[in-house]
Design a protein around this motif. Structure first.
Motif, mmCIF file in Angstrom:
data_model
loop_
_atom_site.group_PDB
_atom_site.id
_atom_site.type_symbol
_atom_site.label_atom_id
_atom_site.label_comp_id
_atom_site.label_asym_id
_atom_site.label_seq_id
_atom_site.Cartn_x
_atom_site.Cartn_y
_atom_site.Cartn_z
ATOM 1 N N ALA A 180 59.848 -47.528 -6.472
ATOM 2 C CA ALA A 180 60.175 -47.277 -5.068
ATOM 3 C C ALA A 180 59.068 -46.423 -4.463
ATOM 4 O O ALA A 180 58.817 -45.302 -4.934
ATOM 5 C CB ALA A 180 61.524 -46.569 -4.941
ATOM 6 N N VAL A 181 58.392 -46.953 -3.458
ATOM 7 C CA VAL A 181 57.339 -46.209 -2.765
ATOM 8 C C VAL A 181 57.973 -45.602 -1.515
ATOM 9 O O VAL A 181 58.468 -46.318 -0.640
ATOM 10 C CB VAL A 181 56.159 -47.120 -2.398
ATOM 11 N N LEU A 182 57.946 -44.270 -1.442
ATOM 12 C CA LEU A 182 58.681 -43.543 -0.405
ATOM 13 C C LEU A 182 57.763 -43.072 0.716
ATOM 14 O O LEU A 182 56.567 -42.846 0.509
ATOM 15 C CB LEU A 182 59.387 -42.335 -1.018
ATOM 16 N N ALA A 183 58.342 -42.901 1.900
ATOM 17 C CA ALA A 183 57.609 -42.347 3.038
ATOM 18 C C ALA A 183 57.839 -40.851 3.160
ATOM 19 O O ALA A 183 57.302 -40.204 4.055
ATOM 20 C CB ALA A 183 58.037 -43.043 4.328
ATOM 21 N N CYS A 184 58.626 -40.298 2.255
ATOM 22 C CA CYS A 184 58.877 -38.860 2.209
ATOM 23 C C CYS A 184 58.435 -38.348 0.841
ATOM 24 O O CYS A 184 57.930 -39.109 0.019
ATOM 25 C CB CYS A 184 60.362 -38.571 2.440
ATOM 26 N N GLY A 185 58.623 -37.056 0.585
ATOM 27 C CA GLY A 185 58.279 -36.516 -0.715
ATOM 28 C C GLY A 185 59.103 -37.141 -1.823
ATOM 29 O O GLY A 185 60.237 -37.578 -1.605
ATOM 30 N N ALA A 186 58.540 -37.174 -3.030
ATOM 31 C CA ALA A 186 59.238 -37.790 -4.165
ATOM 32 C C ALA A 186 60.439 -36.975 -4.622
ATOM 33 O O ALA A 186 61.204 -37.425 -5.474
ATOM 34 C CB ALA A 186 58.258 -37.975 -5.330
ATOM 35 N N ASP A 187 60.606 -35.789 -4.044
ATOM 36 C CA ASP A 187 61.767 -34.961 -4.375
ATOM 37 C C ASP A 187 62.923 -35.185 -3.411
ATOM 38 O O ASP A 187 64.004 -34.613 -3.595
ATOM 39 C CB ASP A 187 61.376 -33.483 -4.345
ATOM 40 N N ARG A 188 62.699 -36.019 -2.404
ATOM 41 C CA ARG A 188 63.715 -36.225 -1.376
ATOM 42 C C ARG A 188 64.293 -37.627 -1.453
ATOM 43 O O ARG A 188 63.668 -38.539 -2.008
ATOM 44 C CB ARG A 188 63.114 -36.003 0.023
ATOM 45 N N ALA A 189 65.491 -37.773 -0.911
ATOM 46 C CA ALA A 189 66.136 -39.086 -0.865
ATOM 47 C C ALA A 189 66.216 -39.536 0.583
ATOM 48 O O ALA A 189 66.855 -38.882 1.412
ATOM 49 C CB ALA A 189 67.536 -39.009 -1.463
ATOM 50 N N ALA A 224 51.938 -46.037 6.497
ATOM 51 C CA ALA A 224 50.959 -45.722 5.457
ATOM 52 C C ALA A 224 51.450 -46.161 4.085
ATOM 53 O O ALA A 224 50.671 -46.662 3.266
ATOM 54 C CB ALA A 224 50.666 -44.220 5.456
ATOM 55 N N ARG A 225 52.740 -45.984 3.816
ATOM 56 C CA ARG A 225 53.251 -46.328 2.480
ATOM 57 C C ARG A 225 53.250 -47.836 2.254
ATOM 58 O O ARG A 225 53.232 -48.295 1.110
ATOM 59 C CB ARG A 225 54.633 -45.726 2.256
ATOM 60 N N ASN A 226 53.287 -48.625 3.347
ATOM 61 C CA ASN A 226 53.296 -50.082 3.187
ATOM 62 C C ASN A 226 52.050 -50.581 2.460
ATOM 63 O O ASN A 226 52.100 -51.554 1.710
ATOM 64 C CB ASN A 226 53.415 -50.767 4.547
ATOM 65 N N ARG A 227 50.925 -49.916 2.689
ATOM 66 C CA ARG A 227 49.691 -50.357 2.030
ATOM 67 C C ARG A 227 49.759 -50.062 0.530
ATOM 68 O O ARG A 227 49.174 -50.790 -0.277
ATOM 69 C CB ARG A 227 48.475 -49.706 2.677
ATOM 70 N N ILE A 228 50.482 -49.008 0.150
ATOM 71 C CA ILE A 228 50.639 -48.682 -1.268
ATOM 72 C C ILE A 228 51.490 -49.749 -1.944
ATOM 73 O O ILE A 228 51.185 -50.213 -3.052
ATOM 74 C CB ILE A 228 51.272 -47.297 -1.447
ATOM 75 N N ILE A 229 52.573 -50.152 -1.281
ATOM 76 C CA ILE A 229 53.433 -51.214 -1.814
ATOM 77 C C ILE A 229 52.612 -52.479 -2.040
ATOM 78 O O ILE A 229 52.697 -53.121 -3.093
ATOM 79 C CB ILE A 229 54.605 -51.491 -0.858
ATOM 80 N N ALA A 230 51.805 -52.837 -1.043
ATOM 81 C CA ALA A 230 51.004 -54.059 -1.148
ATOM 82 C C ALA A 230 49.942 -53.951 -2.238
ATOM 83 O O ALA A 230 49.733 -54.883 -3.016
ATOM 84 C CB ALA A 230 50.343 -54.365 0.195
ATOM 85 N N ALA A 231 49.275 -52.794 -2.318
ATOM 86 C CA ALA A 231 48.168 -52.638 -3.259
ATOM 87 C C ALA A 231 48.639 -52.633 -4.707
ATOM 88 O O ALA A 231 47.936 -53.109 -5.602
ATOM 89 C CB ALA A 231 47.402 -51.358 -2.955
ATOM 90 N N LEU A 232 49.824 -52.107 -4.964
ATOM 91 C CA LEU A 232 50.339 -52.044 -6.327
ATOM 92 C C LEU A 232 50.758 -53.408 -6.864
ATOM 93 O O LEU A 232 50.968 -53.562 -8.069
ATOM 94 C CB LEU A 232 51.548 -51.102 -6.392
ATOM 95 N N SER A 233 50.871 -54.395 -5.985
ATOM 96 C CA SER A 233 51.479 -55.673 -6.345
ATOM 97 C C SER A 233 50.469 -56.810 -6.341
ATOM 98 O O SER A 233 49.479 -56.786 -5.617
ATOM 99 C CB SER A 233 52.607 -55.997 -5.353
ATOM 100 N N ARG A 234 50.761 -57.825 -7.153
ATOM 101 C CA ARG A 234 49.938 -59.042 -7.131
ATOM 102 C C ARG A 234 50.305 -59.931 -5.957
ATOM 103 O O ARG A 234 49.534 -60.793 -5.547
ATOM 104 C CB ARG A 234 50.134 -59.820 -8.430
ATOM 105 N N GLY A 235 51.495 -59.766 -5.459
ATOM 106 C CA GLY A 235 51.945 -60.557 -4.324
ATOM 107 C C GLY A 235 53.102 -59.871 -3.642
ATOM 108 O O GLY A 235 53.744 -58.983 -4.217
ATOM 109 N N ALA A 236 53.361 -60.267 -2.402
ATOM 110 C CA ALA A 236 54.460 -59.694 -1.627
ATOM 111 C C ALA A 236 55.350 -60.815 -1.110
ATOM 112 O O ALA A 236 54.863 -61.769 -0.503
ATOM 113 C CB ALA A 236 53.929 -58.870 -0.458
ATOM 114 N N VAL A 237 56.654 -60.682 -1.370
ATOM 115 C CA VAL A 237 57.636 -61.650 -0.887
ATOM 116 C C VAL A 237 58.366 -61.040 0.304
ATOM 117 O O VAL A 237 58.963 -59.964 0.180
ATOM 118 C CB VAL A 237 58.671 -61.999 -1.981
#
Length: 384
Positions: A180-189, A224-237
Motif C-alpha cells: 500500500a503506497v500512502l499519501a500520508c506518513g506510514a504511521d498513519r491510517a 505524487a504517490r501515484n508515480r510511486i505506485i506506477a514505478a514499483l509495478s510492471r503494469g497498471a490495471v
C-alpha cells in the motif's frame, strides 16, 4: 550492507522532512548532485530561488538522527537509493515526464512492514480505480488481485476506498504479497476507516510513503504517490475510473514509464467506467477481463500465454466438408429421399448416399423406409 554514507542518509532524512513529496525541483537536484551537496547549499543559503526560500526556513527544526530513531520505534525504516532494499525500477522516474509538477526519483521512502521493498517490486502489478466502486468493479478487482497472488505476484495499490481496498483484500485473502503506497506518513491510517486493513498490511506486507511519519494526506501528495505506485509495478490495471480520476493519473505515470497499462471494460452507461473506456478507446490501455489476461500481458513472453476462447468442438466440427454440406440439406422433421437431399445439397446422388451412410454411422441422421432426416438424439448437431 549499503553503499550510502551516513551523512548522505541523514541529509536525505532532512530533505524528506522539509521538502514536499514529488517536488521535482528537489528530487531532480538530489538525483543529480546528491543530498549532502543540496543540503549544504541550503544551510549555506547558497540555494536561491523559490526552492531555497521554501525549504530554508524549515531546516532549523529537523534533527535527522531523532527522526530515524522515532521512526524506528514505530517499526518504520528509511530506504534510499543505494540501499540493497532500493528497487532499481524506481530509478526509472529520473527519465519519466513530470506530471502536474510532481516527479523525479524520491529522496527516500519510509517503509513499514515485513516485506522488503526490492522483493515486492520484482513481480508487481498495480490495481487501481475509483473510490466509488460498484459491486461489479470491486468483484473484478478482487478476482484479479487473487489471481495475481496465487501466481506469486505482488499487488500494489493505495489503500483507499473502493477498488484499492478490493485489490488489497483479494491479495490478502489468498495469502499473497501486497503493498500500500500512502499519501500520508506510514504511521498513519488514511482513510481512518481502513486502519485495521492498513495495520494488517504492515503485519504481512508493506506500507510505503514518500512523506515522513506524522504527515497528513493532501491532494498533491496523492498525485505524487501515484508515480510511486506506477514505478514499483510492471503494469497498471485500471478498474472503474471516472473521467476525472486519480487512477488515470497513475495510468499516465505508468505509460510514461513504459509500463503496460490495462483497462477493465464496464457497462457503456456506467460513469465509473468512463475513464477506463477512454483509455481503451484511445489505445492507451490494453483491454483485459481477468487476472489471467493481466498475467499474460505483464509476464515474460510465453509464460502465461492463453488460448483463444472458443466453444467446445462438436461432432459437426469434425465432419469433412462434403458430409457437412449433405447434413445441412437433411430436413429436421419430415424425412425425404436421398434424391431430394442430393438436389438440395448440390452434390451428385452417389456421393450424397455415401455421405448419408457416414452420417448415419456417426448417429447424426436416421433412415426409415428409404427416407432420411436429422437424428433427434444426443448426437444432433443441427446448429450452425
Amino acid at each position: 550492507m549499503t553503499s550510502v554514507s551516513e551523512s548522505e542518509r541523514l541529509a536525505r532524512v532532512v530533505l524528506s522532512r522539509i521538502g514536499e513529496p514529488g517536488d521535482h525541483r528537489l528530487t531532480d537536484l538530489v538525483h543529480e548532485l546528491g543530498a549532502s551537496k543540496v543540503l549544504s547549499s541550503l544551510q549555506g543559503q547558497a540555494a536561491g530561488g523559490e526552492l531555497g526560500a521554501d525549504l530554508a526556513e524549515r531546516l532549523e527544526s529537523v534533527d535527522a538522527v531523532q527522526e530515524l530513531e522515532r521512526a524506528s520505534s514505530q517499526g518504520i525504516r528509511f530506504v534510499v537509493p543505494g540501499d540493497q532494499e532500493w528497487p532499481a525500477v524506481l530509478d526509472d522516474l529520473a527519465h519519466a515526464p513530470h506530471l502536474h509538477e510532481r516527479g523525479g526519483v524520491p529522496v527516500g521512502l519510509w517503509c513499514r512492514g515485513v516485506l522488503r521493498l526490492d522483493e515486492a517490486a520484482e513481480n508487481a502489478v498495480a490495481v487501481v480505480g475509483s473510490r466509488s466502486a460498484t459491486t461489479y468493479g470491486a468483484d473484478v478487482a478482487t478476482g484479479i488481485a487473487a489471481t495475481l497472488a496465487r501466481a506469486s505476484w505482488t499487488v500494489v495499490s493505495g489503500a483507499a476506498f473502493g477498488i484499492d481496498q478490493a485489490a488489497h483484500r483479494g491479495a490478502l485473502s489468498n495469502r499473497g504479497r501486497t503493498v500500500a503506497v500512502l499519501a500520508c506518513g506510514a504511521d498513519r491510517a488514511y482513510p481512518a476507516a481502513h486502519r485495521s486493513l492498513i495495520d494488517y498490511i504492515a503485519d504481512v506486507g508493506l506500507l510505503v510513503s514518500e512523506a515522513p511519519p506524522g504527515c497528513a494526506p493532501t491532494r498533491i501528495r496523492f498525485l505524487a504517490r501515484n508515480r510511486i505506485i506506477a514505478a514499483l509495478s510492471r503494469g497498471a490495471v485500471v478498474v472503474e475510473a471516472a473521467v476525472r480520476s486519480g487512477a488515470l493519473n497513475t495510468a499516465s505515470w505508468a505509460g510514461g514509464l513504459g509500463r503496460t497499462v490495462m483497462g477493465i471494460p464496464g457497462p457503456v452507461t456506467s460513469a465509473p467506467s468512463a475513464g477506463a473506456h477512454q483509455l481503451i478507446r484511445a489505445r492507451d490501455a490494453l483491454l483485459v477481463t481477468s487476472g489471467e489476461e493481466v498475467l499474460e500481458a505483464v509476464g515474460p513472453m510465453g509464460t502465461f500465454a492463453l488460448a483463444d476462447p472458443r466453444e467446445p468442438e462438436n461432432v459437426r466440427d469434425r465432419l469433412p466438408p462434403r458430409e457437412r454440406q449433405v447434413l445441412d440439406a437433411v430436413p429436421l422433421v419430415r424425412a425425404v429421399d436421398s434424391d431430394s437431399i442430393a438436389r438440395t445439397a448440390g452434390i451428385a446422388h452417389g456421393r450424397t448416399k455415401e455421405a448419408l451412410l457416414a452420417l448415419h454411422r456417426a448417429g447424426l441422421v436416421e433412415h426409415s423406409l428409404g427416407c432420411w432426416r436429422v437424428s433427434p438424439g444426443p448426437a444432433d448437431s443441427s446448429g450452425a
